[in-house]
Design a protein around this motif. Structure first.
Motif, short mmCIF file in Angstrom:
data_model
loop_
_atom_site.label_atom_id
_atom_site.label_comp_id
_atom_site.label_asym_id
_atom_site.label_seq_id
_atom_site.Cartn_x
_atom_site.Cartn_y
_atom_site.Cartn_z
N LYS A 19 -55.06 4.22 1.66
CA LYS A 19 -55.23 5.79 0.60
C LYS A 19 -55.38 6.52 0.08
O LYS A 19 -55.16 5.22 -1.13
CB LYS A 19 -53.42 5.83 1.17
CG LYS A 19 -52.63 6.83 0.46
CD LYS A 19 -50.80 6.79 0.71
CE LYS A 19 -49.87 8.51 -0.29
NZ LYS A 19 -48.55 8.20 0.32
N GLY A 20 -55.92 7.47 -0.57
CA GLY A 20 -56.43 7.98 -1.74
C GLY A 20 -57.90 7.59 -1.52
O GLY A 20 -58.45 7.22 -0.84
N LEU A 21 -58.76 7.98 -2.70
CA LEU A 21 -59.62 8.20 -2.96
C LEU A 21 -59.89 6.07 -3.38
O LEU A 21 -59.34 5.80 -3.33
CB LEU A 21 -60.50 8.83 -3.67
CG LEU A 21 -60.26 10.27 -3.84
CD1 LEU A 21 -61.01 10.97 -5.44
CD2 LEU A 21 -61.15 10.67 -2.36
N VAL A 94 -63.99 23.12 -9.97
CA VAL A 94 -63.73 23.61 -8.31
C VAL A 94 -64.50 22.01 -7.70
O VAL A 94 -63.43 21.96 -6.24
CB VAL A 94 -64.88 24.46 -8.01
CG1 VAL A 94 -64.61 25.02 -6.75
CG2 VAL A 94 -64.30 25.74 -8.89
N TYR A 95 -65.08 21.44 -8.48
CA TYR A 95 -65.49 20.14 -7.40
C TYR A 95 -63.80 19.04 -7.73
O TYR A 95 -64.53 18.47 -6.07
CB TYR A 95 -67.03 19.30 -8.29
CG TYR A 95 -67.35 18.03 -7.50
CD1 TYR A 95 -68.24 18.82 -6.38
CD2 TYR A 95 -67.33 17.35 -8.18
CE1 TYR A 95 -69.15 17.07 -5.82
CE2 TYR A 95 -67.83 15.89 -7.93
CZ TYR A 95 -68.58 16.23 -6.50
OH TYR A 95 -68.92 14.79 -5.83
N ILE A 99 -63.36 17.14 -4.29
CA ILE A 99 -62.94 16.24 -3.78
C ILE A 99 -62.02 15.04 -3.78
O ILE A 99 -61.62 14.05 -3.43
CB ILE A 99 -63.82 15.23 -4.66
CG1 ILE A 99 -63.31 14.58 -6.12
CG2 ILE A 99 -65.21 15.74 -4.78
CD1 ILE A 99 -63.91 14.08 -6.92
N SER A 100 -60.97 15.68 -4.19
CA SER A 100 -59.78 15.32 -3.78
C SER A 100 -58.84 15.29 -2.43
O SER A 100 -58.50 14.25 -2.53
CB SER A 100 -58.12 16.17 -4.13
OG SER A 100 -58.90 17.98 -3.69
N LEU A 105 -66.75 15.56 2.34
CA LEU A 105 -68.66 15.15 2.39
C LEU A 105 -68.42 14.70 1.56
O LEU A 105 -68.86 16.09 0.42
CB LEU A 105 -69.23 16.02 3.89
CG LEU A 105 -69.97 15.83 3.99
CD1 LEU A 105 -70.23 16.67 5.51
CD2 LEU A 105 -71.66 16.11 2.58
N HIS A 106 -69.56 14.17 1.29
CA HIS A 106 -69.59 13.22 -0.33
C HIS A 106 -71.32 14.03 -0.91
O HIS A 106 -72.10 14.60 0.30
CB HIS A 106 -70.12 12.07 -0.21
CG HIS A 106 -68.50 11.36 -0.50
ND1 HIS A 106 -68.03 10.39 -1.86
CD2 HIS A 106 -67.59 11.18 0.94
CE1 HIS A 106 -67.27 10.40 -0.32
NE2 HIS A 106 -67.02 10.28 0.18
#
Length: 387
Positions: A19-21, A94-95, A99-100, A105-106
């Protein structure tokens, strides 16, 4: 080791751990696989499925990178348009929103190495207005949606039609005024000359013939009785003559229609305007601010404004339902905040306390000098003298 089946305790435990980044260096974009540590990423690199994906990438690397770049730009612009609209915003903000989402897509899978390069590409292609400051890159979305463009064109067309109607009405009124002036000029005016005597030596003689007065008998005429109007005691025929004399002319009717049209178009449910003096009428902020006056320094939206109080000097963010207009002394300037003459600056002429209305005189613009009666207290507000 086989993968845990969906719904098992092992599957739920793995999902909770993931879970999470996670760290970007342990993510494989081709396989869309996120590993939790270096050992797991090494095992994934040696797996058969990853090797197959590398072979597919080697066959057509340009197309795959272009697809990833197109998807990244599309999702980035969607967030920019949906959350910020056409407002100027920091590109990095905004970025961070983009990425949140852990399934995003990286950027390292696209043609752009850094966010700066991507922002410059947005500016070159005309998708955004880009400017660089000390705080970083700022972007403004350019809305080129066909529906939005069609809606703006329709709105502008409607405004133009309304303006054309008003212009035609004003031209008609001016023609009527010119015709009335021409008719008035056609009448012959009497010419006055000096009284002169032809023969100055001739004497003036007055011949007055006075006759004796005869006895004149008064003559009495019997007038027909007219029915009196009930309650007033006045003659109905007199009322009829009086109402006939008050018939409206074509010019009065046109002016009345124009006033009704202005009232409909300018009557709104919001009235907050910058530079006017208002009074706080809510007790939710405390008794210290109740009934205190201030000036509107900034209008944040249709219904919300920033008010700077006179006594304390503090600034409050208030809704218009917590404020009320202020009526100044006679002769002072007021702002028309609602109704047919919305936005005009006028001078307060008089106040009718019984009917809760006022009489104003337009002080600037094309309508300068026009007097308006019966204006409600809520439609006008005192102007700040310092503004």
């Amino acid at each position: 080791m086989p993968r845990a089946e969906v719904g098992t305790p092992k599957y739920i435990a793995n999902k909770m751990k993931a879970k999470g980044l996670q760290k970007l260096r342990w993510y494989c974009q081709m396989c869309q696989k996120q590993c939790r540590d270096e050992n797991g990423f090494k095992c994934h690199m040696m797996s058969e499925s990853h090797q197959r994906q590398l072979l597919l990438f080697a066959d057509n690397s340009k197309r795959i990178i272009d697809d990833f770049s197109f998807q990244f730009a599309k999702e980035y612009l969607q967030i920019l348009r949906r959350q910020f609209g056409t407002k100027r915003v920091n590109a990095n903000r905004v970025y961070q929103e983009y990425i949140s989402d852990r399934n995003h897509l990286h950027m390292n899978a696209t043609r752009w190495v850094t966010l700066t390069g991507f922002v410059k590409w947005l500016g070159r292609t005309g998708k955004c207005i880009v400017d660089e400051t000390e705080k970083g890159w700022f972007i403004t979305y350019v809305d080129r949606d066909p529906e939005t463009i069609a809606r703006e064109e329709k709105k502008n067309k409607k405004l133009k039609m309304d303006k054309d109607d008003e212009e035609r009405t004003m031209e008609f009124v001016q023609k009527q005024v010119q015709l009335a002036q021409e008719k008035g000029q056609g009448k012959e005016e009497p010419v006055y000359t000096e009284l002169l005597r032809e023969n100055e030596e001739e004497k003036l003689k007055l011949d007055l013939k006075l006759e004796q007065k005869k006895d004149i008998k008064p003559v009495v005429f019997a007038l027909p009785k007219r029915p009196l109007d009930e309650g007033t005691g006045t003659s109905k025929s007199f009322k009829k003559v009086k109402t006939e004399n008050r018939k409206k002319t074509a010019l009065d009717e046109i002016k009345e229609l124009e006033e009704i049209k202005k009232e409909k178009s300018n009557r709104k449910d919001y009235w907050v305007t910058e530079g006017i003096v208002v009074k706080v009428v809510t007790k939710t902020l405390g008794d210290e601010f109740y009934k205190e006056k201030g000036v509107i320094k900034e209008v944040l939206s249709k219904y919300v404004a920033v008010v700077k109080l006179f006594e304390s000097g503090r600034k409050l963010k208030l809704d218009q339902q917590h404020l009320e207009t202020v009526i100044p002394a006679i002769g002072k300037l007021v702002k028309v905040v609602n109704g047919a003459y919305r936005g005009e600056t006028a001078t307060l002429v008089s106040i009718n306390e019984k009917k809760f209305c006022a009489e104003i005189k337009i002080a600037s613009g094309l309508l300068m000098g026009r007097t308006i009666t019966g204006v409600e207290y809520e439609d006008i507000c005192k102007l700040n003298e310092e503004s």
